[in-house]
Design a protein around this motif. Structure first.
Motif, PDB file in Angstrom:
ATOM      1  N   TYR A 236      -7.006   0.724  -9.752  1.00  0.00           N
ATOM      2  CA  TYR A 236      -7.956   0.732  -8.635  1.00  0.00           C
ATOM      3  C   TYR A 236      -7.151   0.732  -7.348  1.00  0.00           C
ATOM      4  CZ  TYR A 236     -12.228   0.073  -6.024  1.00  0.00           C
ATOM      5  OH  TYR A 236     -13.297   0.261  -5.182  1.00  0.00           O
ATOM      6  N   GLY A 237      -7.132   1.855  -6.669  1.00  0.00           N
ATOM      7  CA  GLY A 237      -6.363   2.007  -5.449  1.00  0.00           C
ATOM      8  C   GLY A 237      -7.239   2.140  -4.223  1.00  0.00           C
TER       9      GLY A 237
ATOM     10  N   HIS B 115      -9.905   4.763  -4.361  1.00  0.00           N
ATOM     11  CA  HIS B 115     -11.130   4.380  -5.072  1.00  0.00           C
ATOM     12  C   HIS B 115     -12.070   3.620  -4.135  1.00  0.00           C
ATOM     13  CE1 HIS B 115      -8.155   4.617  -8.472  1.00  0.00           C
ATOM     14  NE2 HIS B 115      -9.134   5.361  -8.963  1.00  0.00           N
ATOM     15  N   LEU B 116     -11.504   2.647  -3.409  1.00  0.00           N
ATOM     16  CA  LEU B 116     -12.322   1.856  -2.490  1.00  0.00           C
ATOM     17  C   LEU B 116     -12.900   2.736  -1.388  1.00  0.00           C
ATOM     18  CD1 LEU B 116     -13.435  -0.892  -1.584  1.00  0.00           C
ATOM     19  CD2 LEU B 116     -11.304  -1.234  -0.314  1.00  0.00           C
ATOM     20  N   LYS B 117     -12.099   3.644  -0.873  1.00  0.00           N
ATOM     21  CA  LYS B 117     -12.573   4.545   0.189  1.00  0.00           C
ATOM     22  C   LYS B 117     -13.754   5.376  -0.316  1.00  0.00           C
ATOM     23  CE  LYS B 117     -10.827   7.916   3.510  1.00  0.00           C
ATOM     24  NZ  LYS B 117      -9.620   8.655   3.967  1.00  0.00           N
ATOM     25  N   ALA B 118     -13.659   5.879  -1.550  1.00  0.00           N
ATOM     26  CA  ALA B 118     -14.728   6.709  -2.116  1.00  0.00           C
ATOM     27  C   ALA B 118     -15.993   5.896  -2.401  1.00  0.00           C
ATOM     28  CB  ALA B 118     -14.246   7.383  -3.402  1.00  0.00           C
ATOM     29  N   GLU B 119     -15.815   4.675  -2.889  1.00  0.00           N
ATOM     30  CA  GLU B 119     -16.963   3.833  -3.256  1.00  0.00           C
ATOM     31  C   GLU B 119     -17.544   3.068  -2.071  1.00  0.00           C
ATOM     32  OE1 GLU B 119     -15.647   1.271  -6.428  1.00  0.00           O
ATOM     33  OE2 GLU B 119     -15.218   2.969  -7.757  1.00  0.00           O
TER      34      GLU B 119
ATOM     35  N   TYR C  78      -2.917  -4.022  -1.067  1.00  0.00           N
ATOM     36  CA  TYR C  78      -1.521  -3.830  -1.446  1.00  0.00           C
ATOM     37  C   TYR C  78      -1.457  -3.112  -2.783  1.00  0.00           C
ATOM     38  CZ  TYR C  78       3.383  -5.139  -2.365  1.00  0.00           C
ATOM     39  OH  TYR C  78       4.729  -5.127  -2.622  1.00  0.00           O
ATOM     40  N   HIS C  79      -0.789  -1.969  -2.809  1.00  0.00           N
ATOM     41  CA  HIS C  79      -0.567  -1.250  -4.063  1.00  0.00           C
ATOM     42  C   HIS C  79       0.648  -1.861  -4.752  1.00  0.00           C
ATOM     43  CE1 HIS C  79      -2.790   2.806  -3.191  1.00  0.00           C
ATOM     44  NE2 HIS C  79      -3.613   1.796  -3.379  1.00  0.00           N
ATOM     45  N   SER C  80       0.444  -2.354  -5.978  1.00  0.00           N
ATOM     46  CA  SER C  80       1.521  -2.981  -6.730  1.00  0.00           C
ATOM     47  C   SER C  80       1.846  -2.173  -7.977  1.00  0.00           C
ATOM     48  CB  SER C  80       1.130  -4.406  -7.123  1.00  0.00           C
ATOM     49  OG  SER C  80       0.030  -4.390  -8.014  1.00  0.00           O
ATOM     50  N   ASN C  81       2.973  -2.521  -8.580  1.00  0.00           N
ATOM     51  CA  ASN C  81       3.408  -1.893  -9.830  1.00  0.00           C
ATOM     52  C   ASN C  81       3.452  -0.370  -9.711  1.00  0.00           C
ATOM     53  OD1 ASN C  81       4.439  -2.050 -12.394  1.00  0.00           O
ATOM     54  ND2 ASN C  81       2.453  -2.023 -13.379  1.00  0.00           N
TER      55      ASN C  81
ATOM     56  N   ILE D 252       1.624  -2.179   1.438  1.00  0.00           N
ATOM     57  CA  ILE D 252       0.287  -2.326   2.026  1.00  0.00           C
ATOM     58  C   ILE D 252      -0.204  -0.948   2.451  1.00  0.00           C
ATOM     59  CG2 ILE D 252      -1.063  -3.350   3.892  1.00  0.00           C
ATOM     60  CD1 ILE D 252       0.964  -5.674   3.906  1.00  0.00           C
ATOM     61  N   VAL D 253      -1.415  -0.603   1.987  1.00  0.00           N
ATOM     62  CA  VAL D 253      -1.926   0.745   2.238  1.00  0.00           C
ATOM     63  C   VAL D 253      -3.202   0.784   3.076  1.00  0.00           C
ATOM     64  CG1 VAL D 253      -0.857   1.747   0.196  1.00  0.00           C
ATOM     65  CG2 VAL D 253      -3.140   0.736   0.007  1.00  0.00           C
ATOM     66  N   GLY D 254      -3.826  -0.373   3.306  1.00  0.00           N
ATOM     67  CA  GLY D 254      -5.056  -0.340   4.076  1.00  0.00           C
ATOM     68  C   GLY D 254      -5.631  -1.715   4.308  1.00  0.00           C
ATOM     69  N   LEU D 255      -6.856  -1.693   4.825  1.00  0.00           N
ATOM     70  CA  LEU D 255      -7.533  -2.923   5.226  1.00  0.00           C
ATOM     71  C   LEU D 255      -8.971  -2.893   4.718  1.00  0.00           C
ATOM     72  CD1 LEU D 255      -6.961  -5.473   7.009  1.00  0.00           C
ATOM     73  CD2 LEU D 255      -7.957  -4.198   8.915  1.00  0.00           C
ATOM     74  N   MET D 256      -9.441  -4.040   4.258  1.00  0.00           N
ATOM     75  CA  MET D 256     -10.825  -4.167   3.806  1.00  0.00           C
ATOM     76  C   MET D 256     -11.411  -5.468   4.349  1.00  0.00           C
ATOM     77  SD  MET D 256      -9.953  -4.599  -0.222  1.00  0.00           S
ATOM     78  CE  MET D 256      -8.593  -5.627  -0.747  1.00  0.00           C
TER      79      MET D 256
END
Length: 149
Positions: free
Chosen positions: A13-14, A17-21, A50-53, A59-63
């Motif tokens: 879940y990146g 995904h959040l941007k689309a949903e 934060y995108h891990s693994n 850090i890629v964005g804010l929610m």
């Protein structure tokens, strides 16, 4: 308003995904300290995504938090990898939040960049051995991260 850092593997879940949903239930957290941080969140708090693994992590964005103290339904689902046989609707063990997309950063703030800008005492994700998926971020550090973004 408080600030947080929430980690997720982008293949699972990146930020895309959040941007689309638009909004998601942040389910599947199975660490008591991380769960306690989730329980401390309030509607209106903001979290760094934060995108891990992955290579590179960062850090890629804010929610923003849109619902608090939500029961994690995966604890009751025997088909879920996050099923907890000790959890019952009468005595749940796992709580979470809902989060909605604010923005994706133009470029990732990579882990090496974070290490160059912050000490482990300032940003918990940098502490050796820290594997928590949810961490608090002080307002002063959050503002510095936002300046980097």
């Amino acid at each position: 308003m408080a600030f947080w850092l929430m980690k997720s593997e982008p293949v699972t879940y990146g930020i895309s995904h959040l941007k689309a949903e638009g909004e998601t239930l942040w389910d599947g957290v199975r660490n008591y300290q991380a769960r306690n941080f989730l329980q401390a969140m309030a509607v209106g708090d903001q979290a760094f995504f934060y995108h891990s693994n992955c290579k590179p992590p960062g850090i890629v964005g804010l929610m923003t938090i849109t619902a608090e103290q939500v029961l994690d339904p995966t604890q009751f689902d025997p088909a879920s990898p996050y099923f907890d046989p000790k959890a019952t609707p009468e005595k749940p063990r796992w709580f979470t939040v809902k989060a909605s997309f604010i923005r994706e950063f133009p470029q990732m703030i990579t882990l090496p960049t974070l290490k160059a800008q912050f000490s482990p005492e300032e940003l918990g994700i940098l502490k050796k051995g820290n594997r928590l998926s949810v961490l608090p971020v002080s307002p002063a550090i959050a503002n510095r991260i936002l300046e980097l973004a």
